[in-house]
Design an enzyme around this catalytic site. Structure first.
Site, mmCIF file in Angstrom:
data_model
loop_
_atom_site.group_PDB
_atom_site.id
_atom_site.type_symbol
_atom_site.label_atom_id
_atom_site.label_comp_id
_atom_site.label_asym_id
_atom_site.label_seq_id
_atom_site.Cartn_x
_atom_site.Cartn_y
_atom_site.Cartn_z
ATOM 1 C CG ASN A 8 56.589 47.237 71.094
ATOM 2 O OD1 ASN A 8 55.815 48.046 70.576
ATOM 3 N ND2 ASN A 8 56.661 45.971 70.716
ATOM 4 C CE LYS A 10 54.170 44.026 72.738
ATOM 5 N NZ LYS A 10 54.020 42.646 73.144
ATOM 6 C CG HIS A 93 57.301 42.522 68.087
ATOM 7 N ND1 HIS A 93 56.272 41.663 68.396
ATOM 8 C CD2 HIS A 93 57.790 42.968 69.264
ATOM 9 C CE1 HIS A 93 56.151 41.608 69.720
ATOM 10 N NE2 HIS A 93 57.062 42.387 70.273
ATOM 11 C CD GLU A 95 52.898 41.374 69.956
ATOM 12 O OE1 GLU A 95 52.854 42.589 69.702
ATOM 13 O OE2 GLU A 95 53.047 40.925 71.113
ATOM 14 C CD GLU A 163 60.441 41.344 72.280
ATOM 15 O OE1 GLU A 163 60.365 42.150 73.201
ATOM 16 O OE2 GLU A 163 59.640 41.326 71.331
ATOM 17 N N GLY A 169 53.953 38.936 77.216
ATOM 18 C CA GLY A 169 52.621 39.188 77.767
ATOM 19 C C GLY A 169 52.085 38.062 78.635
ATOM 20 C CB SER A 208 56.915 38.705 81.157
ATOM 21 O OG SER A 208 55.759 38.262 80.474
HETATM 22 P P1 13P Z 1 55.620 42.343 77.368
HETATM 23 O O1 13P Z 1 56.685 43.105 78.115
HETATM 24 O O2 13P Z 1 54.257 42.933 77.542
HETATM 25 O O3 13P Z 1 55.678 40.872 77.663
HETATM 26 O O4 13P Z 1 55.946 42.506 75.800
HETATM 27 C C1 13P Z 1 57.221 42.229 75.343
HETATM 28 C C2 13P Z 1 57.329 42.655 73.938
HETATM 29 O O5 13P Z 1 56.768 42.038 73.045
HETATM 30 C C3 13P Z 1 58.106 43.875 73.644
HETATM 31 O O6 13P Z 1 58.343 44.029 72.290
#
Ligand code: 13P
Length: 249
Positions: A8, A10, A93, A95, A163, A169, A208
């Protein structure tokens, strides 16, 4: 169950980043992975990414609107993603839930829109740090599954991604037993909701995932793949994670 390793991106990636997809596609065509591979770049790159990947790597969207078309400035429908060359879309997601106020009911509508358009859906769930500390992680994710996974989610190719928000992150990864406990719980919730079909959906872990921790995470029998953010932006990291899949997983 065939694992799914998904990236992803983002809100990262200009045209020049397509080189990373080219590198991943070239590598997987030399050595066929024992997994489905998916990259979800920003919507602006989907057409070009799908042309470049030429079926060697699947391309997906990161979100969709639940309507086919209409007066929804700035939104993109599942049909548009499909038309651009996507095979899959991530919905719900954290976010999107956090920054765009997406509710479980909206996420369920988006998943249904994905299937209407012929896309697979990856439905995301996960608890916050405070919810985990209060001992509510399983309840929170169970409630998210109950309300954001539509009852007719049957195709084995669809997936749920666990997640935890505190792992995204942050460099903090749940312990193997925390991941296992949650994935077992999510499986139970899926079977309660979907019957036998609930056994067939893949449950991905995300948060992560990096080349150094991927071998341990992907070796867990309840983990059917990964959803990778930061480490999917560089082909080298992503390919290293792919290489960490245990043989015959
Ligand atoms: P990271 O791997 O950067 O922690 O992000 C995970 C994520 O939100 C994937 O959708």
């Amino acid at each position: 169950m065939r694992p799914l390793i998904a990236g992803n991106w983002k809100m990262h990636g200009l045209l020049s980043h397509l080189l990373e997809i080219d590198t991943i596609a070239a590598s997987v065509s030399v050595k066929l992975p024992d997994a489905d591979i998916l990259i979800c770049p920003p919507a602006t790159l989907i057409v070009r990414a799908a042309e470049l990947a030429a079926g060697r790597v699947a391309i997906g969207g990161q979100n969709c609107h639940c309507e086919i078309s209409g007066e929804f400035t700035g939104d993109i429908s599942a049909e548009m993603l499909k038309d651009a060359g996507a095979s899959t879309v991530i919905v719900g997601h954290s976010e999107r839930r956090q920054h765009h106020g997406e509710t479980d009911a909206m996420v369920a509508e988006k998943a249904k829109a994905a299937w209407r358009a012929g896309l697979l859906a990856i439905i995301c769930v996960g608890e916050t740090q405070a919810q985990r500390e209060a001992g509510n992680a399983l309840t929170v994710c169970g409630a998210q599954i109950a309300a954001s996974v539509p009852e007719n989610m049957v195709s084995p190719s669809n997936a749920v991604a666990y997640e935890p928000l505190w792992a995204i992150g942050s460099g903090h990864v749940p312990t193997a037993s925390q991941i296992t406990e949650m994935h077992v719980h999510i499986r139970r919730c899926l079977v309660e909701r979907l019957g036998e079909q609930g056994m067939e959906l893949r449950i991905l872990y995300g948060g992560s995932v990096k080349p150094d921790n991927a071998p341990a995470i992907l070796a867990l029998p309840e983990v059917n793949g990964a959803l990778i953010g930061g480490a999917s932006l560089k082909a080298a990291d992503f390919l290293e994670i792919l290489g960490a899949l245990p043989p015959g997983h």
